[in-house]
Scaffold this active site. Structure first.
Site, short mmCIF file in Angstrom:
data_model
loop_
_atom_site.label_atom_id
_atom_site.label_comp_id
_atom_site.label_asym_id
_atom_site.label_seq_id
_atom_site.Cartn_x
_atom_site.Cartn_y
_atom_site.Cartn_z
N HIS A 180 0.81 -1.22 0.00
CA HIS A 180 0.00 0.00 0.00
C HIS A 180 0.84 1.27 0.00
O HIS A 180 0.30 2.36 -0.22
CB HIS A 180 -0.93 -0.01 1.21
CG HIS A 180 -2.02 -1.04 1.13
ND1 HIS A 180 -3.32 -0.74 0.83
CD2 HIS A 180 -1.99 -2.38 1.29
CE1 HIS A 180 -4.06 -1.84 0.81
NE2 HIS A 180 -3.26 -2.86 1.10
N ASP A 394 3.82 9.55 -1.23
CA ASP A 394 2.64 8.82 -0.77
C ASP A 394 2.33 7.69 -1.74
O ASP A 394 2.43 7.88 -2.96
CB ASP A 394 1.43 9.75 -0.67
CG ASP A 394 0.61 9.52 0.58
OD1 ASP A 394 0.64 8.39 1.10
OD2 ASP A 394 -0.03 10.47 1.05
#
Length: 767
Positions: A180, A394
């Protein structure tokens, strides 16, 4: 899964139903949080989050789904239970695990390294040990509960070793892994101690998924450069250990998303609409509201954002009477020093800006250091004219997609960092390099001045992407690709019948022995070290239990009973330590050496051809021995034993961390030996140039003795090849702890001695 609490007292137990689940999700946390009720009872409430939402839709399409993860509190894990149609299997994490595995290695080593070293990662060998131990615990919990041929989906950077650990136990299942967070360039990843162990752990999966194409390419580059594996496009050829077959691992990109429809539907709620209007009134009805909503993390760019905002106020580009910024900084990892320091810096900056620029009765920066529920966040998104998602790095950043889903009115502007994974999809946002403060300031001013028609055009494009590619699309796409990836072995791995270390019920054990001894022709066989003799550091100083050996001798004298000792020791070594009569068959080197046979045993059944050593095999064994000795010299206390057909690395006496490191080096070397049988055991790794196993030896002995049933006692992973072929009348007894395919467990060598005595007693009654 519903959002309602599930009382623990009424949730059904699943611990008696292992091995039946079509899909098993493995994540650091379970999809539920515990809550204590006023009467002291515990209920489980579904956690918010994209992964839980995604799996909810997937689980509705299958017959049986399970989730393995930590329940959220240190100490003993609750028993497995059902919640809203999903079977949950909690994993134990102690306080030390939380500090070293989670806060340490996961979030102070991997997290900063994977996020471009915005903060320097810390490398501590003790943290790695805890990470390894915790990953083993997750794998041990997940492997037994998947149905034959099922699917196991492992999630995120905390569990990167789990795919290979599961594959070692369950070659019959498909294994997927999704990361993730970003995966760093090979130049950064190369800094990581144990980097190859991480790569090999991930390559236990059939499909490895990432958020961005750049992450996938970074991973492929690391595998190619550091492991030397062949990479063809997005396919990695992974050599097996020793003679194990090569596998292909697929690497693909799957950008995660949100439950777009559910978020968009909230905007129609009259209460949420009124709350959005109230938020503007509470802030003094400014002309523009700018929103930043982040976890308080150094990767999110909050300091850079506040610096840009402060400069815009300083130079008069923004009037604090007309424009206000709300900065939500959700508490995160506050036990970690770098996060505590970040909070201090952010709050100091907010205080300075408000002290210099806030009008009376209104902040220039409305700083909120707490969590907001989904309804409140939707109201904030509806009230915000501009949302700043300016992360320095991110994996995805779902705030960007949540804002877009919250604006069916097609108003509002998204300022998005090009270093967030969402930037690959949300191209109509105002993209910005958050490291460039001047560029960030210009992007903010552009967004505040953007005409309504330009906002509408951009938001229409953004909403098309977000609404069409929701989290359910992401999950189903991953699982469809996983189904098409790899090819699980047709032969299922041995079913794990026993886990942990609890001995079998004595009544059950005795009843099984009584039934076994009533069979006409028996084979009774046993391992040596760890069963008939306690494990000792000096292998030559081993002291077998003479009472146990006596019981075996006497059993071999009974009619219809064949007895054998099957050991990893060389035959001559085994003979010298046991001094057994010819009525007891000795099998050494995991089946490569067979001693004298009793006259009544059918010697022609035993395959003697496997025992011949060709000149090529002799040469290969010599080369293996040389390499293992080189590994041993680098790790003091490690020893190399030579056998007629094998070389063995012993790590029991290795100094410090030498045993772990020597084993890792040996297994890495094993991938270069496609014709060699490599068997890891308890503090040993054996390299055999003749392909044998204890299981094959027991099968041959059973046929040679015409046994109607056999019983075997073993303590090591090498004994699992015997337990894997248990027939309906056969008996497998595991000595000691660990997962096993045996049906029965006893604690130690003393219990093994007592068991052999009981066998003798029961069989004598039959004579």
């Amino acid at each position: 899964m519903s959002r309602e609490g599930v009382p623990l007292s009424t949730s059904s137990s699943v611990q008696d139903r292992p091995g039946e689940h079509e899909l098993v999700v493995v994540a650091n946390r379970l999809p539920v949080d515990s809550r204590t009720l006023p009467d002291g009872a515990t209920e489980w409430v579904t956690s918010p989050g994209g992964l839980v939402t995604a799996m909810e839709s997937v689980m509705r399409t299958i017959d049986s789904g399970a989730w393995v993860g930590w329940a959220g509190a240190p100490g003993e894990a609750p028993e497995p239970f059902d919640a809203d149609g999903m079977s949950l299997y909690p994993v134990r994490l102690d306080q030390e695990d939380i500090e070293r595995y989670y806060e340490g290695y996961s979030n102070a080593t991997l997290w900063p390294l994977y996020h471009d070293v915005i903060v320097a990662p810390e490398f501590h060998r003790g943290w790695w040990d805890s990470y390894l131990t915790a990953n083993r615990r997750f794998a041990a919990a997940a492997a037994p509960v998947a149905a034959p041929g099922g699917t196991i989906w492992v999630h995120d950077y905390q569990l990167q070793l789990v795919p290979r650990m599961i594959r070692d136990r369950r070659s019959d299942v498909r294994i997927g892994f999704f990361n993730h967070i970003p995966f760093p360039p090979v130049e950064l990843f190369s800094q990581l101690p144990k980097r190859n162990s991480i790569l090999r752990g991930l390559l236990g999966a059939d499909l490895v998924g990432f958020q961005r194409e750049s992450d996938s390419l970074n991973f492929l580059a690391a595998v190619r450069k550091l492991l030397g594996h062949h990479v063809d496009g997005m396919t990695i050829s992974v050599p097996g250990i020793g003679a194990a077959p090569m596998r292909e691992v697929q690497v693909q990109t799957f950008p995660i998303s949100i439950d777009s429809s559910a978020v968009s539907a909230l905007t129609e709620d009259p209460e949420i609409r009124e709350r959005a209007a109230q938020l503007r009134r509470d802030l003094g009805d400014p002309e523009k509201i700018v929103l930043g909503a982040d976890r308080l993390d150094y990767t999110k760019g909050i300091r850079h954002r506040l610096k840009a905002w402060g400069e815009l106020l300083d130079d008069g580009s923004i009037d604090p009477h007309d424009t206000v910024i709300i900065q939500i900084a959700t508490p995160s990892r506050e036990r970690v020093e770098s996060y505590r320091q970040l909070r201090d810096e952010v709050e100091l900056t907010v205080g300075r800006i408000n002290g210099e620029h806030a009008p009376l009765g209104r902040p220039a920066v409305s700083y909120q250091h707490h969590s907001f529920d989904r309804r409140e966040m939707t109201a904030l998104f509806m009230a915000a004219d501009v949302v700043l998602v300016t992360a320095l790095r991110d994996g995805m950043n779902l705030v960007a997609k949540e804002y877009v889903a919250s604006r069916p009115d097609l108003h509002g502007v998204l300022v998005l960092s090009e270093f967030a994974g969402a930037a690959d999809e949300l191209r109509a946002a105002v993209l910005v390099n958050p490291h460039d403060i001047d560029e960030l300031k210009a992007a903010i001013l552009r967004s505040l001045a953007m005409p309504p028609e330009e906002q509408e055009e951009a938001m229409r494009s953004l909403r098309h992407q977000v609404m069409e590619h929701d989290v359910q699309f992401w999950a189903h796409q991953f699982l469809e690709n996983l189904t098409a990836s790899g090819s699980p072995e047709q032969e299922a791995a041995p079913v794990i019948r026993l886990t942990g270390d609890a001995p079998s019920d004595p009544v059950e054990l005795d009843a099984t022995l009584r039934d076994f001894t009533a069979v006409p022709r028996l084979l009774i066989a046993s391992d040596f070290d760890g069963v008939l003799a306690p494990i000792v550091s000096d292998r030559d100083a081993v002291q077998p239990d003479h009472a146990a050996l006596t019981a075996l001798r006497r059993l071999s004298d009974l009619p219809g009973v064949a007895v054998a000792l099957v050991s990893g020791r060389a035959l001559a070594d085994l003979d010298s330590h046991t001094e057994m009569p010819s009525s007891v068959v000795l099998v050494g080197s995991h089946g490569a050496e067979v001693g004298a046979l009793p006259p009544w045993m059918q010697a022609e059944v035993l395959d003697k051809s496997a025992l011949s050593m060709t000149p090529e095999a002799e040469e290969q064994l010599a080369a293996i021995t040389t390499t293992l000795r080189r590994i041993a010299r680098a790790h003091p206390g490690t020893e190399v034993e030579t056998k007629p057909t094998a070389a063995v690395l012993h790590t029991r006496n290795a100094k410090g961390r030498g045993g772990i490191n020597a084993t890792e080096s040996a297994l890495e070397y094993a991938t270069t030996l496609p014709e060699v049988t490599v068997t890891p055991g308890k503090e040993v790794v054996e390299f055999a140039v003749v392909h044998t196993s204890k299981g094959a030896a027991i099968d041959a002995l059973s046929r040679a003795s015409a046994a109607d049933a056999w019983l075997y006692l073993g303590d090591d992973i090498t004994d699992e090849s015997v337990f894997a072929q248990l027939g309906s009348d056969d008996v497998g007894v595991k000595v000691g702890s660990g997962d096993t395919a045996a049906q029965l467990r006893i604690p130690d060598t003393e219990a093994a001695r007592d068991l052999l005595r009981r066998l003798l007693e029961l069989r004598a009654e039959q004579s």
